[in-house]
Scaffold this motif. Structure first.
Motif, PDB file in Angstrom:
ATOM      1  N   SER A   1     -48.859 -10.501  37.506  1.00 50.69           N
ATOM      2  CA  SER A   1     -48.085 -10.308  36.277  1.00 50.69           C
ATOM      3  C   SER A   1     -48.723 -11.063  35.118  1.00 50.69           C
ATOM      4  O   SER A   1     -48.779 -10.558  33.992  1.00 50.69           O
TER       5      SER A   1
ATOM      6  N   SER B   1     -49.890  -8.436  32.419  1.00 54.30           N
ATOM      7  CA  SER B   1     -48.896  -8.320  31.359  1.00 54.30           C
ATOM      8  C   SER B   1     -49.159  -9.270  30.206  1.00 54.30           C
ATOM      9  O   SER B   1     -48.701  -9.034  29.083  1.00 54.30           O
TER      10      SER B   1
ATOM     11  N   TYR C   1     -42.938  -5.343  33.385  1.00 52.60           N
ATOM     12  CA  TYR C   1     -44.096  -5.090  34.247  1.00 52.60           C
ATOM     13  C   TYR C   1     -43.970  -5.782  35.597  1.00 52.60           C
ATOM     14  O   TYR C   1     -44.437  -5.258  36.603  1.00 52.60           O
TER      15      TYR C   1
END
Length: 258
Positions: free
Chosen positions: A48, A52, A62
């Protein structure tokens, strides 16, 4: 049918091997079985952060988008890598005891599957605590998708563990192939992000419809398309039959090769 009946008579052996694998996985570690939940969470944080924050995938929530695809892939990936050596790692048992050799890949895949089911507790907790929620009607299709992935995992593991008895380097080769396969599967990105001229190749990937179906159910909260489910079932059934056939031929000389 004879093999299936024989496997049923050895069902207690399969259950015992699954229990042994689950109990021994984190034996001796401080956190023990908590690693079942911590491992996917730590991977989620890393991916992540990269996709992201740094590379900016531009997908809403996300971390949820990634999580619902990452956990099923971790199950399949572990079957590709760890399952490859499940025969020759138990070579003493294979040489000394008679039992259907299919017991070993089946028990390994089932232990990984149980591990995935436990991790789904974390997925549902994240979905609820984040306010994203679930669609109960769509969740009714989740066991179907899991079953399709299980068929696919059984087939691939049977092929790989049988071949690895004759070609020991296959375990190391497939650890690399597994990583490449993950990036060629829409785990960290949406299938719509793939250029149209390459989508047909991505759709030929047997894990693509599985991941898409998981994401439809858990992230988009919608019933998977019938074509997605049908494609996944055809892929899973075909690879399982191929794996069963290949394994039945190779298992005859396992004792001599080990």
């Amino acid at each position: 049918m004879k093999t299936i009946k024989e496997l049923y008579s050895y069902r207690q052996m399969i259950i015992s091997l699954v229990r042994r694998d689950l109990r021994g996985r984190y034996k001796g570690s401080v956190l023990g079985f908590l690693w079942t939940f911590l491992n996917p969470l730590l991977q989620l944080v890393v991916y992540s952060l990269v996709f992201s924050t740094i590379m900016r995938a531009g997908i809403e929530k996300y971390y949820l988008f990634l999580f619902v695809g990452l956990v099923p892939w971790m199950f399949f990936g572990s079957c590709l890598t760890g399952g490859t050596g499940c025969i020759w790692q138990q070579q003493d048992m294979v040489k000394k005891i008679y039992f259907p050799r299919e017991v070993l890949p089946i028990s390994y895949v089932l232990s990984q599957f149980v591990n995935m089911l436990l991790t789904f507790i974390v997925i549902f907790a994240v979905l609820i605590l984040s306010g994203h929620g679930c669609n109960i009607q769509a969740l009714c299709y989740l066991p179907i998708v899991m079953f399709v992935e299980l068929l696919l995992a059984f087939g691939m593991t049977m092929i790989l563990c049988g071949l690895a008895v004759y070609f020991r380097d296959l375990e190391y080769i497939f650890s690399i192939i597994s990583m490449a396969w993950m990036y060629l599967t829409p785990v960290m990105y949406a299938i719509d992000m793939v250029p149209p001229e390459f989508q047909k190749y991505f759709l030929a990937n047997p894990m693509t419809p599985v991941i898409v179906a998981y994401r439809d159910i858990l992230y988009y909260k919608q019933i998977p398309h019938l074509q997605t489910l049908l494609s996944g079932f055809i892929f899973g059934s075909t690879i399982l039959l191929a794996g069963w056939f290949v394994f039945s031929i190779m298992k005859r000389n396992f004792a001599e090769e080990l």
